[in-house]
Design a protein around this motif. Structure first.
Motif, PDB file in Angstrom:
ATOM      1  N   ARG A 113      37.380  36.414  49.441  1.00  0.00           N
ATOM      2  CA  ARG A 113      38.655  37.192  49.972  1.00  0.00           C
ATOM      3  C   ARG A 113      39.551  36.597  50.911  1.00  0.00           C
ATOM      4  O   ARG A 113      40.761  36.646  50.882  1.00  0.00           O
ATOM      5  N   ARG A 124      41.857  46.664  56.293  1.00  0.00           N
ATOM      6  CA  ARG A 124      40.136  47.078  56.448  1.00  0.00           C
ATOM      7  C   ARG A 124      40.070  47.500  57.917  1.00  0.00           C
ATOM      8  O   ARG A 124      39.094  48.290  58.152  1.00  0.00           O
ATOM      9  N   ILE A 147      25.125  38.197  52.283  1.00  0.00           N
ATOM     10  CA  ILE A 147      25.718  38.593  51.015  1.00  0.00           C
ATOM     11  C   ILE A 147      27.231  38.936  51.113  1.00  0.00           C
ATOM     12  O   ILE A 147      28.089  38.506  50.566  1.00  0.00           O
ATOM     13  N   ILE A 148      27.450  39.726  52.116  1.00  0.00           N
ATOM     14  CA  ILE A 148      28.902  40.562  52.642  1.00  0.00           C
ATOM     15  C   ILE A 148      29.540  39.245  52.957  1.00  0.00           C
ATOM     16  O   ILE A 148      30.759  38.990  52.617  1.00  0.00           O
ATOM     17  N   THR A 175      40.507  42.940  47.240  1.00  0.00           N
ATOM     18  CA  THR A 175      39.139  43.578  47.416  1.00  0.00           C
ATOM     19  C   THR A 175      38.217  43.129  46.419  1.00  0.00           C
ATOM     20  O   THR A 175      38.603  42.971  45.162  1.00  0.00           O
ATOM     21  N   ASP A 176      37.008  42.541  46.866  1.00  0.00           N
ATOM     22  CA  ASP A 176      35.943  41.945  46.076  1.00  0.00           C
ATOM     23  C   ASP A 176      36.200  41.251  45.183  1.00  0.00           C
ATOM     24  O   ASP A 176      35.714  41.071  44.082  1.00  0.00           O
ATOM     25  N   VAL A 177      37.069  40.057  45.450  1.00  0.00           N
ATOM     26  CA  VAL A 177      37.546  39.105  44.684  1.00  0.00           C
ATOM     27  C   VAL A 177      36.627  37.914  44.819  1.00  0.00           C
ATOM     28  O   VAL A 177      35.314  38.204  45.785  1.00  0.00           O
ATOM     29  N   SER A 178      36.012  37.335  43.812  1.00  0.00           N
ATOM     30  CA  SER A 178      34.854  36.455  43.794  1.00  0.00           C
ATOM     31  C   SER A 178      35.101  34.832  43.949  1.00  0.00           C
ATOM     32  O   SER A 178      36.713  34.656  43.615  1.00  0.00           O
ATOM     33  N   GLY A 224      35.529  43.826  58.784  1.00  0.00           N
ATOM     34  CA  GLY A 224      35.531  44.650  57.504  1.00  0.00           C
ATOM     35  C   GLY A 224      35.376  46.006  57.446  1.00  0.00           C
ATOM     36  O   GLY A 224      35.255  46.513  58.532  1.00  0.00           O
ATOM     37  N   HIS A 225      35.062  46.437  56.203  1.00  0.00           N
ATOM     38  CA  HIS A 225      34.659  47.800  56.174  1.00  0.00           C
ATOM     39  C   HIS A 225      33.423  48.153  57.020  1.00  0.00           C
ATOM     40  O   HIS A 225      33.239  49.289  57.142  1.00  0.00           O
ATOM     41  N   ILE A 229      35.087  40.088  33.441  1.00  0.00           N
ATOM     42  CA  ILE A 229      36.382  39.749  34.388  1.00  0.00           C
ATOM     43  C   ILE A 229      37.547  38.689  33.972  1.00  0.00           C
ATOM     44  O   ILE A 229      38.543  38.626  34.557  1.00  0.00           O
ATOM     45  N   GLU A 257      29.568  36.208  50.144  1.00  0.00           N
ATOM     46  CA  GLU A 257      29.790  36.479  48.655  1.00  0.00           C
ATOM     47  C   GLU A 257      31.043  37.237  48.467  1.00  0.00           C
ATOM     48  O   GLU A 257      31.827  37.305  47.598  1.00  0.00           O
ATOM     49  N   LEU A 258      31.553  37.944  49.678  1.00  0.00           N
ATOM     50  CA  LEU A 258      32.654  39.005  49.453  1.00  0.00           C
ATOM     51  C   LEU A 258      33.732  38.569  50.562  1.00  0.00           C
ATOM     52  O   LEU A 258      34.778  38.537  49.883  1.00  0.00           O
ATOM     53  N   ARG A 259      33.390  38.351  51.862  1.00  0.00           N
ATOM     54  CA  ARG A 259      34.495  38.146  52.649  1.00  0.00           C
ATOM     55  C   ARG A 259      35.113  36.616  52.705  1.00  0.00           C
ATOM     56  O   ARG A 259      36.266  36.613  52.697  1.00  0.00           O
TER      57      ARG A 259
END
Lengths: 295, 327
Positions: free
Chosen positions: B58, B296, B49-50, B184-187, B26-27, B113, B53-55
């Protein structure tokens, strides 16, 4: 040959005299007009940030039109004040039709349109986009001079200078502003300067990348700044959260203090940007107090 | 050939490995396994969390986008028997984009959103309805393409109109970036919007897979064997609309995947439409996962958009395929 030389020397002398004369007239006219209003037909301002400075300096009296965004309260702090004014886009024809004596444009405005306005004989003055509080002061001085409002400009600058000093001896805390569209401002931006003056620095993880850009929330979560400034949005705010952000951002709230501030408060180099320094300065003290209490 | 057990295993393994890398890379760097187990025990750190909740959403979204677009592309190429067909050809992606642009342009997106996906979905369904309605009295597949191109052109012009009429430079900025396509940043919320629609669409398309095989014998032959051509068209269009609408509403336009994947698969399945349909989702998911991982890894100050990268990678590959095939 000597005659030729004599003529050449004479010509140089005459040229120098004319140049000195022209410069003398130029400077004399400049000093005479320094505090004199040059506005006859009125001013057209074509950029939201310039609009804000203009209104702060001379109000709406000599203003014919402001930028179209200035009337939109979502983005403008002066929406109410400019309600009665015409709104104009940076379009040569529309601006020319208003017959202004002065057009104020940003240095980011279209060069094509600026050239067209110049060709139409309009006086276009460029104002630089403010990337620091110092730039705001410079813009105020410059506009004060050309609008014949130097005194008012000096007053506003004085107020700014009273506010901006506060952070000098503070412990540096890490802070970051993150827009709902995932944009992070660079090191050389107004918001970064506001942070610096409030006692905050850019998070160490971000120091390698001083540029502005679009960043994933991952960066923000990993950076764990002590203060995270997010966009305020009255419409989509629920439970103190802006629903336009990924919810993961709010999971960090134990380590990071999150505040929501409307972008219009600081995005423009207007005098009101300075109010944020006061607000952030208070937040700095609050975070530091909590940090010390936790030790 | 793809049906051989080792190849099946290889494809499955590639998908699993890429999904793992998509979670790991990732970033920012994270300690993957501690973050994984901490997440399971509800211990919240920046890394958990990364990862959770994010990866994870995604990666799930990449799988949904890839498999959905690959499937829709294969179904359309099979039905239209046109190697240039892809979801955007029938105008549904453009219509979904128009919906999203409207939601941003008129400011509705600021309410939360959910509104941009809802608008995109409504517009893609409207485009689908128009397509089905206008093609119901014709048996010609060319009509489907031409009407689709018309819908696409209309949606594209209206999108441009929205952009040029927008008073608000901030909205224009947001619209342009949205249209480039990104995960990016989809939930999980976005996964829950797209997932069921893609599944429903996939149901319609897989249901038609045997008929697509028969259709490859020619329309008349297929019809004489008992293929209900109108029913088939309805299933294909509805399935495609559900998939493309569900995906575009969340990610923006991700081009080329639906076009190139069936071309990649076809030589391995003896050009059989049914088997192309079965394998395209997996191959397209691999392509999307690779693209998203590349985004990324490639060091840039900002982030390259997924739609941009798939087009950049897809175009040369597609040109190569075309030059080999001499269509």
């Amino acid at each position: 040959m000597p005659g030729k030389m004599y003529l050449s020397l004479n010509f140089r002398k005459i040229s120098k005299s004319i140049l000195v004369f022209i410069l003398a007239i130029f400077f004399a006219s400049q000093s005479a007009s320094a505090d004199k209003k040059i506005i006859d037909n009125g001013i057209v301002s074509t950029n939201l940030c310039i609009d804000a400075l203009l209104i702060a300096l001379i109000g709406t009296k000599d203003v014919i039109a402001v930028s179209s965004v200035a009337g939109d309260s979502r983005y403008s702090l002066i929406a109410d004040e400019v309600k009665s004014l015409k709104k104009v886009k940076f379009n040569a024809e529309a601006i020319y039709a208003l017959n202004p004596s002065l057009v104020l444009a940003s240095n980011f405005s279209s060069p094509k349109t600026r050239l067209a306005l110049n060709k139409l004989g309009l006086d276009v003055k460029m104002v630089n986009y403010a990337q620091s509080i110092k730039d705001v002061e410079n813009n105020l001085s410059y506009l004060g001079e050309i609008l014949g409002a130097s005194k008012k400009a000096a007053e506003i600058i004085k107020t700014i200078q009273v506010t901006k000093h506060r952070s000098e001896n503070k412990v540096k805390l890490e802070a970051l502003q993150y827009s709902a569209n995932k944009y992070v401002n660079g090191q050389h931006s107004l918001i970064s300067d506001i942070f610096r003056r409030s006692g905050f620095i850019r998070p160490s993880q971000m120091s390698e990348n001083p540029q502005a850009g679009f960043l994933s929330s991952e960066f923000i979560i990993k950076a764990q700044p002590q203060l995270l400034l997010l966009d305020k949005n009255e419409i989509s705010s629920k439970n103190g959260k802006n629903s336009r952000y990924n919810n993961a951002i709010y999971e960090l709230s134990d380590q990071t203090s999150i505040i929501h501030v409307d972008q219009k408060q600081w995005s423009c180099g207007s005098p009101s940007a300075v109010n944020l320094i006061t607000q952030l300065g208070k937040k700095h003290s609050e975070i530091l107090r909590k940090k010390n209490a936790g030790k | 050939m793809l049906e051989s057990r080792p190849l099946k295993a290889f494809t499955g393994l590639t998908l699993i490995l890429l999904s793992y890398f998509s979670l790991k890379v990732g970033h920012v760097e994270i300690d993957f396994f501690p973050a994984f187990f901490d997440g399971l025990s509800q211990n919240k750190t920046a890394d958990t969390i990364i990862l959770w909740e994010l990866r994870l959403p995604r990666t799930l979204m990449c799988l949904i986008v890839g498999s959905g677009l690959g499937l829709a592309g294969a179904a359309l190429q099979g039905y239209l028997r046109n190697p240039l067909a892809e979801p955007s050809v029938v105008g549904i992606s453009s219509a979904a984009a128009l919906g999203a642009v409207c939601s941003i342009g008129i400011g509705v997106s600021a309410y939360g959103i959910i509104y941009t996906p809802i608008f995109a979905l409504i517009f893609s369904m409207a485009a689908c309805w128009t397509l089905i309605h206008l093609t119901q009295n014709t048996d010609s597949k060319h009509s489907v393409i031409l009407i689709g191109v018309g819908i696409s052109a209309l949606a594209g012009s209206l999108t441009t109109l929205m952009l040029s009429l927008s008073d608000n430079p901030f909205a224009v900025n947001e619209i342009v970036f949205w249209m480039l396509g990104s995960v990016t940043d989809v939930s999980y919320f976005h996964v829950l919007i797209s997932g069921p629609l893609v599944l429903l669409g996939a149901f319609f398309l897989f249901k038609s897979s045997s008929d697509l095989n028969l259709l490859s014998l020619g329309q008349e032959t297929a019809s004489s064997i008992g293929v209900d051509l109108k029913r088939l068209r309805l299933d294909i269009l509805l399935g495609t609309a559900l998939i493309v609408g569900g995906i575009t509403s969340v990610t923006g336009i991700v081009g080329f995947v639906g076009l190139i994947t069936p071309h990649m698969v076809r030589p391995f399945v003896n050009h059989e439409p049914k088997r192309t349909l079965m394998w395209s989702p997996a191959i397209a998911a691999i392509l999307i996962l690779i693209s998203d991982i590349a985004i990324r890894i490639i060091p840039t100050t900002g982030e390259i958009k997924l739609g941009v990268l798939t087009s950049l990678l897809g175009t040369p590959f597609f040109l190569y395929l075309i030059s080999q095939k001499r269509y």
